[in-house]
Write a protein that holds these residues in place. Structure first.
Motif, PDB file in Angstrom:
ATOM      1  N   ILE A  32       7.864 -28.745  42.684  1.00 50.32           N
ATOM      2  CA  ILE A  32       6.561 -29.046  43.245  1.00 50.32           C
ATOM      3  C   ILE A  32       5.833 -27.781  43.713  1.00 50.32           C
ATOM      4  CG2 ILE A  32       7.262 -29.450  45.625  1.00 50.32           C
ATOM      5  CD1 ILE A  32       5.382 -32.163  44.815  1.00 50.32           C
ATOM      6  N   GLY A  33       6.536 -26.664  43.839  1.00 54.32           N
ATOM      7  CA  GLY A  33       5.946 -25.434  44.364  1.00 54.32           C
ATOM      8  C   GLY A  33       5.425 -24.476  43.313  1.00 54.32           C
ATOM      9  N   ILE A  34       5.410 -24.864  42.031  1.00 52.02           N
ATOM     10  CA  ILE A  34       4.943 -23.981  40.958  1.00 52.02           C
ATOM     11  C   ILE A  34       3.565 -24.455  40.519  1.00 52.02           C
ATOM     12  CG2 ILE A  34       5.441 -23.110  38.662  1.00 52.02           C
ATOM     13  CD1 ILE A  34       8.425 -23.801  39.319  1.00 52.02           C
ATOM     14  N   HIS A  35       2.587 -23.556  40.631  1.00 52.80           N
ATOM     15  CA  HIS A  35       1.194 -23.921  40.347  1.00 52.80           C
ATOM     16  C   HIS A  35       0.540 -22.901  39.426  1.00 52.80           C
ATOM     17  CE1 HIS A  35       1.502 -26.841  43.574  1.00 52.80           C
ATOM     18  NE2 HIS A  35       1.974 -25.885  44.354  1.00 52.80           N
ATOM     19  N   SER A  36      -0.560 -23.300  38.825  1.00 54.57           N
ATOM     20  CA  SER A  36      -1.357 -22.376  38.025  1.00 54.57           C
ATOM     21  C   SER A  36      -1.836 -21.230  38.910  1.00 54.57           C
ATOM     22  CB  SER A  36      -2.566 -23.095  37.419  1.00 54.57           C
ATOM     23  OG  SER A  36      -2.126 -24.108  36.554  1.00 54.57           O
ATOM     24  N   GLY A  37      -1.754 -20.026  38.388  1.00 54.99           N
ATOM     25  CA  GLY A  37      -2.184 -18.856  39.134  1.00 54.99           C
ATOM     26  C   GLY A  37      -1.056 -18.119  39.830  1.00 54.99           C
ATOM     27  N   ASP A  38       0.148 -18.710  39.912  1.00 57.46           N
ATOM     28  CA  ASP A  38       1.288 -18.026  40.523  1.00 57.46           C
ATOM     29  C   ASP A  38       1.721 -16.862  39.636  1.00 57.46           C
ATOM     30  OD1 ASP A  38       1.353 -19.791  42.621  1.00 57.46           O
ATOM     31  OD2 ASP A  38       3.011 -20.987  41.834  1.00 57.46           O
ATOM     32  N   ARG A  39       2.054 -15.734  40.257  1.00 58.17           N
ATOM     33  CA  ARG A  39       2.536 -14.576  39.514  1.00 58.17           C
ATOM     34  C   ARG A  39       4.043 -14.691  39.326  1.00 58.17           C
ATOM     35  NH1 ARG A  39       0.701  -9.091  41.665  1.00 58.17           N
ATOM     36  NH2 ARG A  39       2.385  -9.635  43.055  1.00 58.17           N
ATOM     37  N   VAL A  40       4.520 -14.341  38.123  1.00 64.58           N
ATOM     38  CA  VAL A  40       5.937 -14.454  37.793  1.00 64.58           C
ATOM     39  C   VAL A  40       6.442 -13.185  37.114  1.00 64.58           C
ATOM     40  CG1 VAL A  40       5.945 -16.975  37.599  1.00 64.58           C
ATOM     41  CG2 VAL A  40       5.388 -15.594  35.607  1.00 64.58           C
ATOM     42  N   ARG A  41       7.768 -13.030  37.128  1.00 65.33           N
ATOM     43  CA  ARG A  41       8.443 -11.916  36.462  1.00 65.33           C
ATOM     44  C   ARG A  41       9.618 -12.486  35.674  1.00 65.33           C
ATOM     45  NH1 ARG A  41       8.746  -6.752  36.300  1.00 65.33           N
ATOM     46  NH2 ARG A  41       7.254  -6.365  37.949  1.00 65.33           N
ATOM     47  N   LEU A  42       9.908 -11.893  34.516  1.00 64.26           N
ATOM     48  CA  LEU A  42      11.003 -12.329  33.669  1.00 64.26           C
ATOM     49  C   LEU A  42      12.337 -12.185  34.395  1.00 64.26           C
ATOM     50  CD1 LEU A  42      11.846 -13.253  30.823  1.00 64.26           C
ATOM     51  CD2 LEU A  42      12.091 -10.843  30.245  1.00 64.26           C
ATOM     52  N   SER A  43      13.166 -13.199  34.284  1.00 63.06           N
ATOM     53  CA  SER A  43      14.497 -13.201  34.894  1.00 63.06           C
ATOM     54  C   SER A  43      15.538 -12.926  33.819  1.00 63.06           C
ATOM     55  CB  SER A  43      14.755 -14.567  35.531  1.00 63.06           C
ATOM     56  OG  SER A  43      16.072 -14.656  35.984  1.00 63.06           O
ATOM     57  N   THR A  44      16.760 -12.640  34.233  1.00 62.41           N
ATOM     58  CA  THR A  44      17.836 -12.404  33.274  1.00 62.41           C
ATOM     59  C   THR A  44      18.473 -13.698  32.789  1.00 62.41           C
ATOM     60  OG1 THR A  44      19.419 -12.168  35.075  1.00 62.41           O
ATOM     61  CG2 THR A  44      18.403 -10.158  34.240  1.00 62.41           C
ATOM     62  N   ASP A  75       5.593 -13.731  44.179  1.00 67.16           N
ATOM     63  CA  ASP A  75       5.142 -13.939  45.557  1.00 67.16           C
ATOM     64  C   ASP A  75       5.517 -15.338  45.999  1.00 67.16           C
ATOM     65  OD1 ASP A  75       3.900 -11.464  45.456  1.00 67.16           O
ATOM     66  OD2 ASP A  75       2.022 -12.319  44.712  1.00 67.16           O
ATOM     67  N   GLU A  76       5.673 -15.493  47.287  1.00 63.54           N
ATOM     68  CA  GLU A  76       5.863 -16.832  47.829  1.00 63.54           C
ATOM     69  C   GLU A  76       4.570 -17.613  47.642  1.00 63.54           C
ATOM     70  OE1 GLU A  76       8.342 -18.671  49.326  1.00 63.54           O
ATOM     71  OE2 GLU A  76       9.581 -17.108  48.454  1.00 63.54           O
ATOM     72  N   PRO A  77       4.655 -18.891  47.310  1.00 64.87           N
ATOM     73  CA  PRO A  77       3.451 -19.692  47.176  1.00 64.87           C
ATOM     74  C   PRO A  77       2.694 -19.763  48.494  1.00 64.87           C
ATOM     75  CG  PRO A  77       5.393 -20.938  46.486  1.00 64.87           C
ATOM     76  CD  PRO A  77       5.857 -19.625  47.023  1.00 64.87           C
ATOM     77  N   TYR A  78       1.403 -19.876  48.395  1.00 68.09           N
ATOM     78  CA  TYR A  78       0.552 -19.945  49.593  1.00 68.09           C
ATOM     79  C   TYR A  78       0.788 -21.272  50.298  1.00 68.09           C
ATOM     80  CZ  TYR A  78      -3.585 -20.155  52.471  1.00 68.09           C
ATOM     81  OH  TYR A  78      -4.448 -20.253  53.544  1.00 68.09           O
TER      82      TYR A  78
END
Length: 137
Positions: A103-115, A130-133
């Motif tokens: 429920i905490g993943i939204h459009s506009g969130d910045r992400v980085r590739l994981s292993t 970043d932590e979601p607002y």
């Protein structure tokens, strides 16, 4: 296959699929194609979607991007999972999974590739940068 560059063997390796890298396999990298004619970045294509050129070179992504669309899928899996469209910093879009609360993943969130790799589909897995607002906490 004709290539206008000097080294045909190195140009052919990975140029059509965007998965192979002449330097060797890396598990933490995403490789994409860039059209040499118009400069469009794309993921897993045979032809450029803009100019229909077939002369594509393989490049390595930095692994950072922004969630363009996120949804929760409940079918064909034992538990609910996240499926997201990620727009990478280089300009191409790919499908992957974002780790974190569904429920905490939204459009506009910045992400980085994981292993990690997605165990269901084998797609790339990302983690939130970043932590979601949280307006109400």
């Amino acid at each position: 296959m004709y290539h206008h560059s000097g080294n045909v063997a190195q140009q052919t390796v990975g140029s059509a699929t965007g998965v192979l890298d002449p330097k060797g396999p890396e598990t933490e990298a995403i490789h994409f194609q860039r059209c040499t004619w118009c400069g469009t970045a794309m993921y897993h294509r045979v032809l450029c979607p803009v100019c229909r050129g077939s002369d594509l070179r393989t490049e390595r992504s930095e692994g950072t991007g922004t969630v363009r669309h996120a949804t929760v899928v409940h079918r064909n899996t034992p538990a609910a999972r996240n499926v997201s469209l990620i727009e990478m910093a280089e300009g191409f879009v790919l499908r992957g999974r974002v780790m974190g609360p569904l429920i905490g993943i939204h459009s506009g969130d910045r992400v980085r590739l994981s292993t990690a790799k997605d165990p269901v589909r084998g797609e790339p897995v990302f983690q939130l940068v970043d932590e979601p607002y949280r307006a109400w906490t």
